[in-house]
Design an enzyme around this catalytic site. Structure first.
Site, PDB file in Angstrom:
ATOM      1  N   ARG A  74       1.331  -8.129  -4.210  1.00 17.60           N
ATOM      2  CA  ARG A  74       0.560  -7.600  -3.098  1.00 17.60           C
ATOM      3  C   ARG A  74       0.837  -8.444  -1.849  1.00 17.60           C
ATOM      4  O   ARG A  74       1.486  -9.495  -1.921  1.00 17.60           O
ATOM      5  CB  ARG A  74      -0.920  -7.579  -3.463  1.00 17.60           C
ATOM      6  CG  ARG A  74      -1.243  -6.532  -4.530  1.00 17.60           C
ATOM      7  CD  ARG A  74      -2.640  -6.696  -5.089  1.00 17.60           C
ATOM      8  NE  ARG A  74      -3.649  -6.586  -4.035  1.00 17.60           N
ATOM      9  CZ  ARG A  74      -4.930  -6.936  -4.210  1.00 17.60           C
ATOM     10  NH1 ARG A  74      -5.328  -7.423  -5.394  1.00 17.60           N
ATOM     11  NH2 ARG A  74      -5.796  -6.807  -3.237  1.00 17.60           N
ATOM     12  N   ARG A 129       3.606  24.819  13.874  1.00 17.52           N
ATOM     13  CA  ARG A 129       4.158  25.217  12.574  1.00 17.52           C
ATOM     14  C   ARG A 129       4.176  24.083  11.563  1.00 17.52           C
ATOM     15  O   ARG A 129       4.345  24.327  10.359  1.00 17.52           O
ATOM     16  CB  ARG A 129       5.579  25.782  12.769  1.00 17.52           C
ATOM     17  CG  ARG A 129       5.585  27.223  13.257  1.00 17.52           C
ATOM     18  CD  ARG A 129       7.000  27.761  13.366  1.00 17.52           C
ATOM     19  NE  ARG A 129       7.669  27.278  14.560  1.00 17.52           N
ATOM     20  CZ  ARG A 129       8.946  27.493  14.841  1.00 17.52           C
ATOM     21  NH1 ARG A 129       9.699  28.168  13.986  1.00 17.52           N
ATOM     22  NH2 ARG A 129       9.486  27.036  15.951  1.00 17.52           N
ATOM     23  N   ASN A 169      24.391  26.943  20.444  1.00 17.41           N
ATOM     24  CA  ASN A 169      23.824  25.970  21.371  1.00 17.41           C
ATOM     25  C   ASN A 169      22.888  25.035  20.615  1.00 17.41           C
ATOM     26  O   ASN A 169      21.926  25.476  19.983  1.00 17.41           O
ATOM     27  CB  ASN A 169      23.055  26.708  22.477  1.00 17.41           C
ATOM     28  CG  ASN A 169      22.345  25.765  23.427  1.00 17.41           C
ATOM     29  OD1 ASN A 169      22.691  24.597  23.544  1.00 17.41           O
ATOM     30  ND2 ASN A 169      21.348  26.294  24.125  1.00 17.41           N
ATOM     31  N   ASP A 194      12.455  16.341  18.638  1.00 14.14           N
ATOM     32  CA  ASP A 194      12.338  16.776  17.247  1.00 14.14           C
ATOM     33  C   ASP A 194      13.697  17.020  16.604  1.00 14.14           C
ATOM     34  O   ASP A 194      13.829  17.789  15.655  1.00 14.14           O
ATOM     35  CB  ASP A 194      11.462  18.025  17.140  1.00 14.14           C
ATOM     36  CG  ASP A 194      12.063  19.233  17.870  1.00 14.14           C
ATOM     37  OD1 ASP A 194      13.148  19.090  18.466  1.00 14.14           O
ATOM     38  OD2 ASP A 194      11.445  20.310  17.836  1.00 14.14           O
ATOM     39  N   SER A 229      -3.081 -20.033 -22.206  1.00 12.94           N
ATOM     40  CA  SER A 229      -3.370 -18.598 -22.206  1.00 12.94           C
ATOM     41  C   SER A 229      -4.866 -18.317 -22.156  1.00 12.94           C
ATOM     42  O   SER A 229      -5.689 -19.099 -22.664  1.00 12.94           O
ATOM     43  CB  SER A 229      -2.784 -17.944 -23.460  1.00 12.94           C
ATOM     44  OG  SER A 229      -1.389 -18.052 -23.461  1.00 12.94           O
ATOM     45  N   ALA A 280      -6.055 -23.589 -23.629  1.00 14.72           N
ATOM     46  CA  ALA A 280      -6.167 -22.136 -23.760  1.00 14.72           C
ATOM     47  C   ALA A 280      -7.615 -21.720 -23.936  1.00 14.72           C
ATOM     48  O   ALA A 280      -8.409 -22.406 -24.602  1.00 14.72           O
ATOM     49  CB  ALA A 280      -5.326 -21.648 -24.932  1.00 14.72           C
ATOM     50  N   ALA A 338       9.276  15.737  24.514  1.00 19.78           N
ATOM     51  CA  ALA A 338       8.383  15.427  23.385  1.00 19.78           C
ATOM     52  C   ALA A 338       6.956  15.867  23.676  1.00 19.78           C
ATOM     53  O   ALA A 338       5.995  15.204  23.279  1.00 19.78           O
ATOM     54  CB  ALA A 338       8.431  13.926  23.085  1.00 19.78           C
ATOM     55  N   ASN A 366     -10.951 -15.474  -7.817  1.00 21.93           N
ATOM     56  CA  ASN A 366     -10.986 -15.857  -6.404  1.00 21.93           C
ATOM     57  C   ASN A 366     -12.113 -15.219  -5.603  1.00 21.93           C
ATOM     58  O   ASN A 366     -12.289 -15.534  -4.432  1.00 21.93           O
ATOM     59  CB  ASN A 366      -9.649 -15.494  -5.733  1.00 21.93           C
ATOM     60  CG  ASN A 366      -9.349 -14.005  -5.811  1.00 21.93           C
ATOM     61  OD1 ASN A 366      -9.678 -13.352  -6.794  1.00 21.93           O
ATOM     62  ND2 ASN A 366      -8.711 -13.480  -4.788  1.00 21.93           N
TER      63      ASN A 366
END
Length: 458
Positions: free
Chosen positions: A333, A16, A170, A103, A405, A423, A10, A386
């Site tokens: 989240r 490339r 190979n 790889d 609401s 509301a 590695a 918040n």
């Protein structure tokens, strides 16, 4: 006592790839390429795993951690030179050593195990892992005699017309008698155009010493794919994706369109879950049984319990309890914990909040930095306010509360059980149990006001 060892190469930069990320650290289905190789090697019960690092050594070591020992190839002088760097750790050991590149992320533990078994049965000094290639162009060819014994490996540029027609190639993976490997490495030289020490030269040396050179042909050519550029990275990802999806389907998962479903390698999914097209499930996610994951949903590093419905929504580092549902077009989240039988409707966002069993958050609502109890009704357009521009504050809402609401709950707040928010209210003070909080201007009607305007009556 004989040992079983692996050396993972590695050290290359991978120019490339045209990337700031070192080649073996590019990811396929949630893991770096070198991690994929190491994970499969670990399944074969190695006594020693040594990773040869060079470019990006610190980053590679950080990615692998203490799962392997490390040696550094300070100059890139070929594969033989890279293996020589492990001599201090392995050179005096009896047993066998496998060489594999970091790889080549598609090799499986089953293939490695069969290679070791074949090598031991043949009592070989080296066994080459080979495969039949649909198009062998660019690969080293395995040249056998009439008895099937390996005579040599011929590189593409050196192959004559007959040798170029050979389709056994190979793969670049070898198992050596360990002491024979390091003894032969000392006999190699760099008398070639590149001025490098090649591992394949070791095979010629062992052959000249009348030691057994064997070759094990594996069934699946795709496993041997080396990734040297972004095109190969994409192809390897497709192969890995297909492998992962087929494994889940065989374990009792339904996929509407597996070709358009992306699942990382470490994801766990329970039986009878249905996954629609366009879904991405990433990281360390766990999904339970009898779930429905709708089109174009994305779930990352989350826990989804049983009988959960996710409709066209995004979930990050969160948890959804049994029987809960979300969406369409909603977002959990990080650090959101959704309880049993909770409903999160469309166009909602929840962040760092815990929502108790049976609570309903209908639509167009933001819940951030809050703890909600059980059986709460949260109306449309509610905002948990918040953030004051400098600090975040928390809101606690008790069981069986009604939040009307278009209400704004300005943290920090304590809203007790069995309370009511009218509301359209902006709540800035705590609300006691059984109280109703109203915080809005009283409506005023202006008689005849319309007639004072210059509107035409139709």
């Amino acid at each position: 006592m004989p040992t079983r060892n692996t050396i993972i190469l590695a050290a290359g930069k991978g120019t490339r790839m045209k990337s700031k990320v070192y080649k073996v650290l590019h990811r396929i289905c949630g893991k770096t390429m070198v991690d994929h190789v190491l994970t499969q090697v670990e399944k074969t019960n190695m006594d020693n795993i040594v990773t040869v690092v060079g470019y990006g050594a610190e980053a590679v070591e950080e990615n692998i951690g203490d799962r392997a020992k490390f040696v550094v190839q300070k100059e890139q002088l070929g594969t033989g030179h890279a293996v020589m760097q492990a001599e201090d750790l392995l050179g005096n050991l009896d047993g066998t050593t496998m060489i594999v590149s970091g790889d080549t992320p598609l090799f499986t533990a089953e293939t490695f195990e069969k290679l070791f078994e074949y090598h031991e049965n043949e009592k070989a000094a080296v066994t080459i892992l080979t495969s039949k290639a649909p198009d062998p162009t660019g690969y080293g060819r395995i040249v056998r005699n009439d008895l099937g014994i390996v005579e040599k490996i011929v590189e593409q540029k050196d192959a004559n017309e007959i040798e170029q027609a050979i389709d056994e190639i190979n793969t670049g993976v070898y198992v050596f008698d360990n002491k024979s490997l390091f003894s032969a490495l000392h006999k190699t030289n760099n008398d070639n155009a590149q001025g490098e020490y090649y591992l394949t030269d070791v095979i010629e040396i062992l052959k000249s010493e009348d030691k057994i050179v064997a070759a094990y042909e594996m069934d699946d050519f795709d496993e041997s794919m080396g990734v040297n550029d972004r095109v190969a990275l994409s192809k390897a990802t497709k192969i890995m994706q297909k492998r992962i999806n087929e494994m889940h389907m065989r374990n009792g998962i339904s996929m509407v369109n597996p070709e358009d479903t992306y699942i990382d390698v470490d994801v766990k999914i329970g039986s009878d879950t249905i996954i629609e097209a366009g879904v991405s499930i990433k990281g360390k996610t766990t999904i339970g049984e009898d779930c429905f994951i709708g089109s174009n949903s994305e779930i990352r590093d989350s826990v989804i319990k049983n009988n959960v419905t996710v409709t066209s929504s995004m979930i990050e580092e969160s948890e959804m309890g049994d029987g809960s549902n979300i969406g369409p077009d909603s977002h959990l989240r990080p650090q959101s914990k959704i309880g049993k039988n909770v409903h999160i409707g469309n166009f909602c966002e929840v962040k760092k909040a815990e929502i108790g069993e049976g609570t309903k958050v209908g639509h167009l609502t933001y819940v951030g930095d809050a703890t909600l109890g059980k059986n709460i009704n949260v109306g449309c357009g509610v905002v948990f306010v918040n953030y004051d521009g400098a600090n975040k504050f928390h809101t606690n809402v008790g069981d069986d509360t009604f939040i009307g609401s278009n209400s704004n709950l300005v943290a920090p707040l304590e809203i007790a059980d069995h309370s009511f928010i009218a509301a359209g209210s902006t709540i800035t003070k705590d609300v006691e149990q059984f109280d109703m909080a109203i915080a809005r201007e009283r409506q005023t009607n202006k008689p005849g006001y319309f007639k004072k305007l210059n509107y035409k009556n139709n």
